[in-house]
Design an enzyme around this catalytic site. Structure first.
Site, PDB file in Angstrom:
ATOM      1  N   LYS A  89     -53.997  -5.907  91.760  1.00 21.66           N
ATOM      2  CA  LYS A  89     -55.015  -6.262  92.761  1.00 21.66           C
ATOM      3  C   LYS A  89     -54.386  -6.958  93.965  1.00 21.66           C
ATOM      4  O   LYS A  89     -54.657  -6.616  95.103  1.00 21.66           O
ATOM      5  CB  LYS A  89     -56.080  -7.199  92.162  1.00 21.66           C
ATOM      6  CG  LYS A  89     -56.891  -6.620  91.040  1.00 21.66           C
ATOM      7  CD  LYS A  89     -58.034  -7.545  90.634  1.00 21.66           C
ATOM      8  CE  LYS A  89     -57.633  -8.952  90.237  1.00 21.66           C
ATOM      9  NZ  LYS A  89     -56.965  -9.041  88.919  1.00 21.66           N
ATOM     10  N   ARG A 113     -56.082 -13.354  78.377  1.00 22.09           N
ATOM     11  CA  ARG A 113     -56.785 -13.010  79.621  1.00 22.09           C
ATOM     12  C   ARG A 113     -57.422 -11.621  79.528  1.00 22.09           C
ATOM     13  O   ARG A 113     -58.505 -11.394  80.062  1.00 22.09           O
ATOM     14  CB  ARG A 113     -55.823 -13.082  80.817  1.00 22.09           C
ATOM     15  CG  ARG A 113     -55.588 -14.529  81.249  1.00 22.09           C
ATOM     16  CD  ARG A 113     -54.836 -14.607  82.547  1.00 22.09           C
ATOM     17  NE  ARG A 113     -53.435 -14.288  82.374  1.00 22.09           N
ATOM     18  CZ  ARG A 113     -52.608 -13.967  83.369  1.00 22.09           C
ATOM     19  NH1 ARG A 113     -53.043 -13.899  84.590  1.00 22.09           N
ATOM     20  NH2 ARG A 113     -51.340 -13.721  83.126  1.00 22.09           N
TER      21      ARG A 113
HETATM   22  P1  AMP Z   1     -55.702 -14.163  88.694  1.00 20.84           P
HETATM   23  O1  AMP Z   1     -54.750 -14.658  89.738  1.00 20.84           O
HETATM   24  O2  AMP Z   1     -56.789 -13.303  89.266  1.00 20.84           O
HETATM   25  O3  AMP Z   1     -54.998 -13.568  87.527  1.00 20.84           O
HETATM   26  O4  AMP Z   1     -56.451 -15.475  88.124  1.00 20.84           O
HETATM   27  C1  AMP Z   1     -55.732 -16.497  87.464  1.00 20.84           C
HETATM   28  C2  AMP Z   1     -56.671 -17.428  86.746  1.00 20.84           C
HETATM   29  O5  AMP Z   1     -57.537 -18.065  87.704  1.00 20.84           O
HETATM   30  C3  AMP Z   1     -57.620 -16.751  85.759  1.00 20.84           C
HETATM   31  O6  AMP Z   1     -57.010 -16.561  84.482  1.00 20.84           O
HETATM   32  C4  AMP Z   1     -58.762 -17.756  85.720  1.00 20.84           C
HETATM   33  O7  AMP Z   1     -58.414 -18.887  84.947  1.00 20.84           O
HETATM   34  C5  AMP Z   1     -58.851 -18.215  87.169  1.00 20.84           C
HETATM   35  N1  AMP Z   1     -59.782 -17.387  87.991  1.00 20.84           N
HETATM   36  C6  AMP Z   1     -59.462 -16.570  89.036  1.00 20.84           C
HETATM   37  N2  AMP Z   1     -60.547 -15.994  89.559  1.00 20.84           N
HETATM   38  C7  AMP Z   1     -61.608 -16.448  88.821  1.00 20.84           C
HETATM   39  C8  AMP Z   1     -63.014 -16.212  88.857  1.00 20.84           C
HETATM   40  N3  AMP Z   1     -63.584 -15.381  89.754  1.00 20.84           N
HETATM   41  N4  AMP Z   1     -63.777 -16.862  87.941  1.00 20.84           N
HETATM   42  C9  AMP Z   1     -63.247 -17.716  87.046  1.00 20.84           C
HETATM   43  N5  AMP Z   1     -61.927 -17.983  86.948  1.00 20.84           N
HETATM   44  C10 AMP Z   1     -61.114 -17.356  87.830  1.00 20.84           C
END
Ligand code: AMP
Length: 221
Positions: A13, A171
């Site tokens: 992404k 995750r």
């Molecule tokens: P990512 O960088 O998208 O992999 O997100 C890393 C971590 O940030 C996730 O494992 C969640 O703990 C938190 N996170 C990111 N986006 C969200 C969201 N929209 N809602 C809740 N937690 C989020």
């Protein structure tokens, strides 16, 4: 145009959202990046988010919603938005709908970048990120010329603490349990486009470009 790009962590992404936002003049918001910035700044929001992020759990909706509201409020109304990794829960879906409605806007489409779990684990356990420009990098697929440093900008490469196999599987479980139902919701309302995240960065970029062009032209469904 207001779009959301969803998919499990590691599907690409971040890599593609930056490119799409530039090409289609969208403001890019990655909730994960914003949370990590708060974490680095060691402010109250970052400290609150840390214990969830460290365990691969979602940060509570009210924290995410407040962050989004603040961010959307700062964006010029003339530009569209690209939400990257948001909304991930039913509450966040409702919140975003109401927020955009209040601004006389709407979410045009949701793109689900899909890849199977084993491929995600393979990618994430080899992922390094540039501290300076945030570009993700796969050190097994394309080793850097100088170990530990990003070829393009010379920034230091680091591994995210949640990129271990155990945390990645956690995750993925959270993604299947909480985010997949909202993808079904967007499919039901005719807003979902599924794009395969398999193959090279160039292949995926091309598929995404076709999808976004169709959304912009109103011919996506
Ligand atoms: P990512 O960088 O998208 O992999 O997100 C890393 C971590 O940030 C996730 O494992 C969640 O703990 C938190 N996170 C990111 N986006 C969200 C969201 N929209 N809602 C809740 N937690 C989020």
């Amino acid at each position: 145009m207001n779009l959301a790009l969803l998919g499990p962590s590691g599907v690409g992404k971040g890599t593609h959202a930056v490119e799409l936002a530039t090409r289609y003049q969208l403001r890019h918001l990655a909730t994960g990046d914003l949370l990590r910035q708060n974490l680095q700044a060691r402010n109250a929001l970052g400290l609150l988010a840390r214990r969830y992020m460290e365990h691969g759990d979602l940060v509570p909706d009210e924290v995410i919603d407040a962050m989004i509201e603040e961010w959307v409020g700062r964006q010029p109304a003339s530009l569209g938005s690209l939400f990257d990794g948001f909304p991930r829960t039913a509450d966040q879906v409702r919140f975003l709908d109401e927020l955009l409605q209040g601004l006389g806007r709407r979410l045009d489409a949701v793109i689900y970048l899909r890849l199977d779990d084993d491929a995600i684990v393979e990618r994430l356990t080899g992922r390094q990120i540039c501290r300076s420009c945030q570009t993700p990098y796969h050190h097994r697929a394309r080793p850097p010329k100088l170990a530990g440093w990003f070829d393009h900008c010379g920034g230091e490469l680091y591994r995210r603490p949640d990129d271990t196999e155990e945390m990645t599987r956690t995750r993925l479980r959270v993604f299947h349990r909480t985010t997949e139902p909202i993808l079904s919701h967007y499919a039901d309302v005719g807003k979902l486009l599924i794009v395969s995240g398999a193959g090279s960065v160039g292949d995926v970029a091309q598929r995404l470009d076709v999808a976004v062009k169709a959304i912009a032209a109103g011919t996506a469904q």
